[in-house]
Design an enzyme around this catalytic site. Structure first.
Site, PDB file in Angstrom:
ATOM      1  N   ARG A  15     -23.378  56.512  79.121  1.00  0.00           N
ATOM      2  CA  ARG A  15     -24.752  57.010  79.028  1.00  0.00           C
ATOM      3  C   ARG A  15     -24.734  58.535  79.116  1.00  0.00           C
ATOM      4  NH1 ARG A  15     -26.174  52.961  77.017  1.00  0.00           N
ATOM      5  NH2 ARG A  15     -27.746  51.480  77.724  1.00  0.00           N
ATOM      6  N   HIS A  20     -25.535  57.312  69.205  1.00  0.00           N
ATOM      7  CA  HIS A  20     -25.668  56.147  70.102  1.00  0.00           C
ATOM      8  C   HIS A  20     -25.548  54.844  69.296  1.00  0.00           C
ATOM      9  CE1 HIS A  20     -27.452  54.736  74.174  1.00  0.00           C
ATOM     10  NE2 HIS A  20     -26.691  53.795  73.650  1.00  0.00           N
TER      11      HIS A  20
HETATM   12  P1  NAP Z   1     -20.255  46.049  83.219  1.00  0.00           P
HETATM   13  O1  NAP Z   1     -19.592  44.821  82.705  1.00  0.00           O
HETATM   14  O2  NAP Z   1     -21.242  45.925  84.310  1.00  0.00           O
HETATM   15  O3  NAP Z   1     -19.070  47.037  83.702  1.00  0.00           O
HETATM   16  C1  NAP Z   1     -19.310  48.199  84.424  1.00  0.00           C
HETATM   17  C2  NAP Z   1     -17.984  48.728  84.941  1.00  0.00           C
HETATM   18  O4  NAP Z   1     -18.228  49.999  85.574  1.00  0.00           O
HETATM   19  C3  NAP Z   1     -17.346  47.822  85.995  1.00  0.00           C
HETATM   20  O5  NAP Z   1     -15.955  47.775  85.798  1.00  0.00           O
HETATM   21  C4  NAP Z   1     -17.672  48.530  87.313  1.00  0.00           C
HETATM   22  O6  NAP Z   1     -16.720  48.319  88.357  1.00  0.00           O
HETATM   23  C5  NAP Z   1     -17.619  49.979  86.875  1.00  0.00           C
HETATM   24  N1  NAP Z   1     -18.384  50.846  87.766  1.00  0.00           N
HETATM   25  C6  NAP Z   1     -19.710  50.810  88.028  1.00  0.00           C
HETATM   26  N2  NAP Z   1     -20.036  51.775  88.911  1.00  0.00           N
HETATM   27  C7  NAP Z   1     -18.903  52.427  89.210  1.00  0.00           C
HETATM   28  C8  NAP Z   1     -18.590  53.501  90.074  1.00  0.00           C
HETATM   29  N3  NAP Z   1     -19.534  54.120  90.804  1.00  0.00           N
HETATM   30  N4  NAP Z   1     -17.297  53.898  90.159  1.00  0.00           N
HETATM   31  C9  NAP Z   1     -16.329  53.271  89.446  1.00  0.00           C
HETATM   32  N5  NAP Z   1     -16.559  52.244  88.596  1.00  0.00           N
HETATM   33  C10 NAP Z   1     -17.837  51.834  88.497  1.00  0.00           C
HETATM   34  O7  NAP Z   1     -20.965  46.829  82.052  1.00  0.00           O
HETATM   35  P2  NAP Z   1     -20.580  46.814  80.486  1.00  0.00           P
HETATM   36  O8  NAP Z   1     -21.254  45.684  79.812  1.00  0.00           O
HETATM   37  O9  NAP Z   1     -19.111  46.964  80.350  1.00  0.00           O
HETATM   38  O10 NAP Z   1     -21.337  48.137  79.995  1.00  0.00           O
HETATM   39  C11 NAP Z   1     -21.011  49.386  80.557  1.00  0.00           C
HETATM   40  C12 NAP Z   1     -21.946  50.452  80.050  1.00  0.00           C
HETATM   41  O11 NAP Z   1     -21.636  50.796  78.725  1.00  0.00           O
HETATM   42  C13 NAP Z   1     -23.426  50.058  79.972  1.00  0.00           C
HETATM   43  O12 NAP Z   1     -24.052  50.086  81.239  1.00  0.00           O
HETATM   44  C14 NAP Z   1     -23.960  51.113  79.044  1.00  0.00           C
HETATM   45  O13 NAP Z   1     -24.293  52.255  79.804  1.00  0.00           O
HETATM   46  C15 NAP Z   1     -22.761  51.429  78.151  1.00  0.00           C
HETATM   47  N6  NAP Z   1     -22.942  50.942  76.781  1.00  0.00           N
HETATM   48  C16 NAP Z   1     -23.057  51.865  75.773  1.00  0.00           C
HETATM   49  C17 NAP Z   1     -23.195  51.429  74.460  1.00  0.00           C
HETATM   50  C18 NAP Z   1     -23.254  52.401  73.314  1.00  0.00           C
HETATM   51  O14 NAP Z   1     -23.591  51.988  72.198  1.00  0.00           O
HETATM   52  N7  NAP Z   1     -22.920  53.652  73.509  1.00  0.00           N
HETATM   53  C19 NAP Z   1     -23.249  50.063  74.185  1.00  0.00           C
HETATM   54  C20 NAP Z   1     -23.137  49.170  75.228  1.00  0.00           C
HETATM   55  C21 NAP Z   1     -22.976  49.611  76.534  1.00  0.00           C
HETATM   56  P3  NAP Z   1     -16.453  46.843  88.954  1.00  0.00           P
HETATM   57  O15 NAP Z   1     -15.816  46.062  87.825  1.00  0.00           O
HETATM   58  O16 NAP Z   1     -15.513  47.062  90.059  1.00  0.00           O
HETATM   59  O17 NAP Z   1     -17.794  46.305  89.332  1.00  0.00           O
HETATM   60  C1  GLV Z   2     -26.412  50.393  74.219  1.00  0.00           C
HETATM   61  O1  GLV Z   2     -26.373  51.516  74.583  1.00  0.00           O
HETATM   62  C2  GLV Z   2     -26.332  49.290  75.110  1.00  0.00           C
HETATM   63  O2  GLV Z   2     -26.456  49.500  76.332  1.00  0.00           O
HETATM   64  O3  GLV Z   2     -26.128  48.163  74.635  1.00  0.00           O
END
Ligand code: NAP
Ligand code: GLV
Length: 313
Positions: free
Chosen positions: A228, A276
């Site tokens: 983000r 994005h």
């Molecule tokens: P997720 O499955 O909840 O994974 C989040 C990861 O971040 C977990 O490994 C978590 O650790 C780690 N984390 C959270 N807070 C932390 C901290 N303070 N210090 C260290 N590690 C931390 O989420 P996801 O589905 O992979 O998605 C992640 C993010 O990607 C979304 O929230 C969004 O912001 C972004 N995203 C962007 C796009 C885009 O198009 N650019 C698309 C989709 C998602 P633990 O495993 O230990 O809990």
């Molecule tokens: C896109 O940014 C998503 O969070 O899926």
């Protein structure tokens, strides 16, 4: 008939959403969020990206909210979000696979200096780039080894990149070095040649990509920003690009979005800017996932990928 109200992509996207749901959940009544005459108490489910504060709380019979993205920061930013209503994140395979592809593309672009090639082509200049490294010689460090980070890890390793990860809790993935918590961040950064930020937006991750973090990387590292925009200090990224601490960056997320037209990163010779779009599953794929989750929920099964208000992601 259950009512699903949708606010994602604007009213113009409703034809796609209706078509997507008609194909897999013909029994669901799909209605536009801004529809005249929509009665808040009639709504059973909501599929939203950035609902206006207070609107979900007014839907007193709401049974579940589906984020139209994996990050639901635009939803929980509502101080009146009804916390007793489960919130589902769109961390579906169609999204994680796309994210893995994007991160692989970005890592290869940094490895091969694709930005330099694009500039040379635009100038019709024959520029014989000699990339100094192979994938096996550049360690990719992923901040956030969740749904997205795990998919990126698998796909990067398939190309030949060594991968390490940093998360809140330690992970046990054979062949992937796992670093956990603030105490192990410096050791993680010191081994990283290409940093990928795939963290969720939380109070702890605001501004985490700053000059101290970038300064901890190996000199000449690359950076891929796909979490983000609020996590990145753009001035620090620019400064690191200028002094050579960073050799290149691929930036997909910003705060605010869109990145203002006059921002120096748009034209920076070592930066690729995207809008994005790292992971954007089709509306048909997302509708199918929501329909399957609702069908399971109505049979009494649990909902997948639930947001945890205490953790913040
Ligand atoms: P997720 O499955 O909840 O994974 C989040 C990861 O971040 C977990 O490994 C978590 O650790 C780690 N984390 C959270 N807070 C932390 C901290 N303070 N210090 C260290 N590690 C931390 O989420 P996801 O589905 O992979 O998605 C992640 C993010 O990607 C979304 O929230 C969004 O912001 C972004 N995203 C962007 C796009 C885009 O198009 N650019 C698309 C989709 C998602 P633990 O495993 O230990 O809990
Ligand atoms: C896109 O940014 C998503 O969070 O899926």
């Amino acid at each position: 008939m259950a009512v699903l109200v949708v606010k994602s992509g604007g009213e113009a996207a409703m034809a796609d959403w209706r078509e997507g749901f008609a194909a897999c959940a013909p029994g669901l009544e799909v209605r536009w969020w801004g529809e005249a005459g929509l009665r808040a108490e009639d709504v059973d489910y909501a599929l939203v990206w950035d609902p206006e504060p207070g609107r979900l709380a007014a839907m007193t019979n709401l049974r579940a909210v589906f984020g139209s993205g994996a990050g639901v920061d635009g939803i929980v930013a509502d101080p009146l979000y009804p916390r007793h209503v489960p919130l589902v994140r769109m961390s579906i395979p169609a999204a994680t696979e796309r994210m893995g592809e994007f991160v692989c593309w970005a890592a290869l672009s940094l490895l091969k200096d694709a930005r330099r090639m694009a500039i040379a082509q635009a100038e019709r200049r024959w520029d014989e780039v000699e990339p100094p490294y192979r994938a096996s010689q550049r360690t990719v460090g992923i901040m956030g080894l969740g749904n997205m980070g795990s998919a990126a890890t698998r796909m990067l390793r398939g190309i030949g990149f060594p991968v390490i990860g940093w998360s809140r809790g330690r992970k046990d993935v054979p062949g992937v070095g796992s670093y956990a918590g603030p105490g192990e961040m410096a050791a993680f950064l010191a081994r990283t040649d290409i940093l990928v930020c795939l963290l969720p937006a939380t109070a702890e991750t605001r501004g985490i990509i700053n000059s101290a973090t970038l300064g901890g990387l190996r000199r000449g590292a690359g950076y891929i920003g796909v979490g983000r925009g609020m996590q990145q200090r753009l001035d620090d990224i620019l400064a690191a690009l200028e002094d050579g601490q960073l050799s290149g960056a691929v930036l997909d997320v910003f705060e605010p979005e869109p990145l203002p037209p006059g921002h120096p990163l748009w034209g920076h010779p070592r930066t690729i800017v995207t809008a994005h779009v790292a992971s954007l599953p089709s509306r048909a794929e997302r509708a199918a996932a929501v329909a399957a989750a609702i069908a399971g929920f109505e049979r009494g099964e649990g909902l997948p990928n639930l947001f945890d208000h205490e953790r913040g992601y």
